[in-house]
Each structure stands twice: as C-alpha cells, then as structure tokens.
Design a protein around this motif. Structure first.
Motif, PDB file in Angstrom:
ATOM      1  N   GLU A 107       0.836  -1.213   0.000  1.00 50.64           N
ATOM      2  CA  GLU A 107       0.000   0.000   0.000  1.00 50.64           C
ATOM      3  C   GLU A 107       0.865   1.256   0.000  1.00 50.64           C
ATOM      4  O   GLU A 107       0.688   2.151  -0.824  1.00 50.64           O
ATOM      5  CB  GLU A 107      -0.913   0.024   1.233  1.00 50.64           C
ATOM      6  CG  GLU A 107      -1.678   1.328   1.358  1.00 50.64           C
ATOM      7  CD  GLU A 107      -2.319   1.545   2.716  1.00 50.64           C
ATOM      8  OE1 GLU A 107      -2.700   2.698   2.990  1.00 50.64           O
ATOM      9  OE2 GLU A 107      -2.442   0.581   3.509  1.00 50.64           O
ATOM     10  N   TYR A 108       1.803   1.322   0.936  1.00 51.03           N
ATOM     11  CA  TYR A 108       2.626   2.526   1.069  1.00 51.03           C
ATOM     12  C   TYR A 108       3.548   2.720  -0.119  1.00 51.03           C
ATOM     13  O   TYR A 108       3.813   3.851  -0.520  1.00 51.03           O
ATOM     14  CB  TYR A 108       3.426   2.492   2.369  1.00 51.03           C
ATOM     15  CG  TYR A 108       2.565   2.516   3.613  1.00 51.03           C
ATOM     16  CD1 TYR A 108       1.322   3.137   3.631  1.00 51.03           C
ATOM     17  CD2 TYR A 108       3.010   1.924   4.784  1.00 51.03           C
ATOM     18  CE1 TYR A 108       0.544   3.167   4.768  1.00 51.03           C
ATOM     19  CE2 TYR A 108       2.242   1.950   5.944  1.00 51.03           C
ATOM     20  CZ  TYR A 108       1.013   2.574   5.929  1.00 51.03           C
ATOM     21  OH  TYR A 108       0.252   2.603   7.066  1.00 51.03           O
ATOM     22  N   GLU A 111       1.498   4.319  -2.656  1.00 53.79           N
ATOM     23  CA  GLU A 111       1.326   5.743  -2.348  1.00 53.79           C
ATOM     24  C   GLU A 111       2.584   6.531  -2.726  1.00 53.79           C
ATOM     25  O   GLU A 111       2.492   7.653  -3.237  1.00 53.79           O
ATOM     26  CB  GLU A 111       0.993   5.926  -0.867  1.00 53.79           C
ATOM     27  CG  GLU A 111      -0.393   5.410  -0.519  1.00 53.79           C
ATOM     28  CD  GLU A 111      -0.719   5.492   0.963  1.00 53.79           C
ATOM     29  OE1 GLU A 111       0.104   6.022   1.755  1.00 53.79           O
ATOM     30  OE2 GLU A 111      -1.806   5.028   1.354  1.00 53.79           O
ATOM     31  N   ASP A 115       2.824   9.646  -5.241  1.00 53.02           N
ATOM     32  CA  ASP A 115       3.467  10.906  -4.860  1.00 53.02           C
ATOM     33  C   ASP A 115       4.562  11.322  -5.836  1.00 53.02           C
ATOM     34  O   ASP A 115       4.837  12.511  -5.985  1.00 53.02           O
ATOM     35  CB  ASP A 115       4.077  10.798  -3.458  1.00 53.02           C
ATOM     36  CG  ASP A 115       3.038  10.674  -2.359  1.00 53.02           C
ATOM     37  OD1 ASP A 115       1.850  10.967  -2.608  1.00 53.02           O
ATOM     38  OD2 ASP A 115       3.418  10.262  -1.236  1.00 53.02           O
ATOM     39  N   ALA A 122       2.212   2.489  -9.329  1.00 54.07           N
ATOM     40  CA  ALA A 122       1.206   2.519  -8.261  1.00 54.07           C
ATOM     41  C   ALA A 122       0.113   1.494  -8.557  1.00 54.07           C
ATOM     42  O   ALA A 122      -0.323   0.764  -7.668  1.00 54.07           O
ATOM     43  CB  ALA A 122       0.613   3.914  -8.126  1.00 54.07           C
ATOM     44  N   LEU A 143      -5.325   2.271  -0.638  1.00 54.51           N
ATOM     45  CA  LEU A 143      -4.568   2.645  -1.836  1.00 54.51           C
ATOM     46  C   LEU A 143      -5.518   3.096  -2.947  1.00 54.51           C
ATOM     47  O   LEU A 143      -5.237   4.067  -3.652  1.00 54.51           O
ATOM     48  CB  LEU A 143      -3.671   1.501  -2.322  1.00 54.51           C
ATOM     49  CG  LEU A 143      -2.796   1.810  -3.536  1.00 54.51           C
ATOM     50  CD1 LEU A 143      -1.946   3.068  -3.324  1.00 54.51           C
ATOM     51  CD2 LEU A 143      -1.912   0.613  -3.881  1.00 54.51           C
ATOM     52  N   TYR A 146      -6.404   6.595  -2.094  1.00 57.73           N
ATOM     53  CA  TYR A 146      -5.246   7.484  -2.288  1.00 57.73           C
ATOM     54  C   TYR A 146      -5.104   7.840  -3.769  1.00 57.73           C
ATOM     55  O   TYR A 146      -4.900   8.996  -4.114  1.00 57.73           O
ATOM     56  CB  TYR A 146      -3.990   6.810  -1.763  1.00 57.73           C
ATOM     57  CG  TYR A 146      -2.851   7.763  -1.482  1.00 57.73           C
ATOM     58  CD1 TYR A 146      -2.782   8.455  -0.287  1.00 57.73           C
ATOM     59  CD2 TYR A 146      -1.829   7.968  -2.415  1.00 57.73           C
ATOM     60  CE1 TYR A 146      -1.741   9.338  -0.009  1.00 57.73           C
ATOM     61  CE2 TYR A 146      -0.787   8.836  -2.158  1.00 57.73           C
ATOM     62  CZ  TYR A 146      -0.747   9.521  -0.957  1.00 57.73           C
ATOM     63  OH  TYR A 146       0.287  10.388  -0.689  1.00 57.73           O
TER      64      TYR A 146
END
Length: 153
Positions: A107-108, A111, A115, A122, A143, A146
């Motif tokens: 997930e991160y 992100e 970004d 992604a 996600l 996001y």
C-alpha cells in the motif's frame, strides 16, 4: 535398541565428547530472526502524532537490531512523510524482499509511486493487493482511495 534411540544415544555421546574436549558446535551469530517482532507501539504513536523525526530516530535504532519487514516498512513510510522518497523506496523494497506479501508495504509503496508521479507502478501495487486480498482489505481500499484522491482512475 531402536534406530531412533541408537541415533539419540550416539548424538548425545558425540556432544559429550566434544564438550569434554573443549570443542563446541559453531552457531551463526549474524543471522537475524525475522519471525520475532520488534515492539513498534512507541513508533506508531509518534507516527500517529506526525512526529516523524522522533519516529525515524527510533526506527533507525530498531533497524540496527531487527531485520523485519514491519520495521523496514515503517522506515519507508516515515521517510516518505519527511520527503526522502529515494530512501523510502529502498526501505519498502527491503520490507518486500523479506515478506513479498506484506500488504502495508505494498500500500505505502503504491502511495509513494503516486506521490512521485509513477502511476503505472502505483497500479502494479494495486494489482498485487487485489491478488493478496480477493475479498478486499484495508490496504487495498486505502490505496484505491489514495489514487482516487489524486484524480487518477
């Protein structure tokens, strides 16, 4: 005497002889356990309070003693939040090297790619989470939100 008893008796005798002679089995000292977990309660509280500098300091100390996906994932998250995207990427990759199915790291990492404008990457993380969570999971939903919040379908 059964084979198992015989083998156990011989093994015990060899250990006894080696101990008496001052020879001990060699044990690796540099292998780190990834199954145990570091206590991340304090780090998570600092992250929740957006005290990324303190969280980062604590995580770096933990990373010296713990080769764990959760530690590396939170290092990646904290570094991303401080704007250090390159180092953040390194730690997400370390987390996934240790645990390829680590949902939070996926997930991160997704992100991070959002970004940094790498939407194809992604979406790869989104696909991975879809496979890991066929019935859905928080990481997949987060996600998706996001990506949607950035106006990308």
């Amino acid at each position: 005497m059964s084979r198992n008893k015989f083998a156990a008796t011989i093994g015990l005798a060899l250990v006894t002889i080696a101990s008496a002679a001052g020879h001990y089995p060699a044990f690796a000292v540099d292998n780190m356990e990834t199954s145990g977990t570091a206590d991340l309660t304090s780090v998570r509280a600092k992250i929740a309070a957006k005290d990324y500098t303190s969280a980062l300091s604590e995580l770096r100390g933990l990373a010296e003693d713990n080769q764990q996906a959760d530690v590396y994932n939170l290092l990646g998250f904290t570094l991303r939040k401080t704007g250090d995207f390159d180092t953040s990427l390194t730690y997400y990759q370390k987390a996934l090297d240790l645990e390829p199915d680590h949902k939070a790291a996926r997930e991160y990492l997704g992100e991070l790619y959002v970004d940094t404008g790498k939407m194809d990457k992604a979406k790869e993380q989104l696909t991975s989470l879809t496979l890991l969570c066929p019935a859905g999971c928080d990481e997949l939903g987060d996600l998706q939100k996001y990506i949607a919040s950035r106006g990308v379908n």
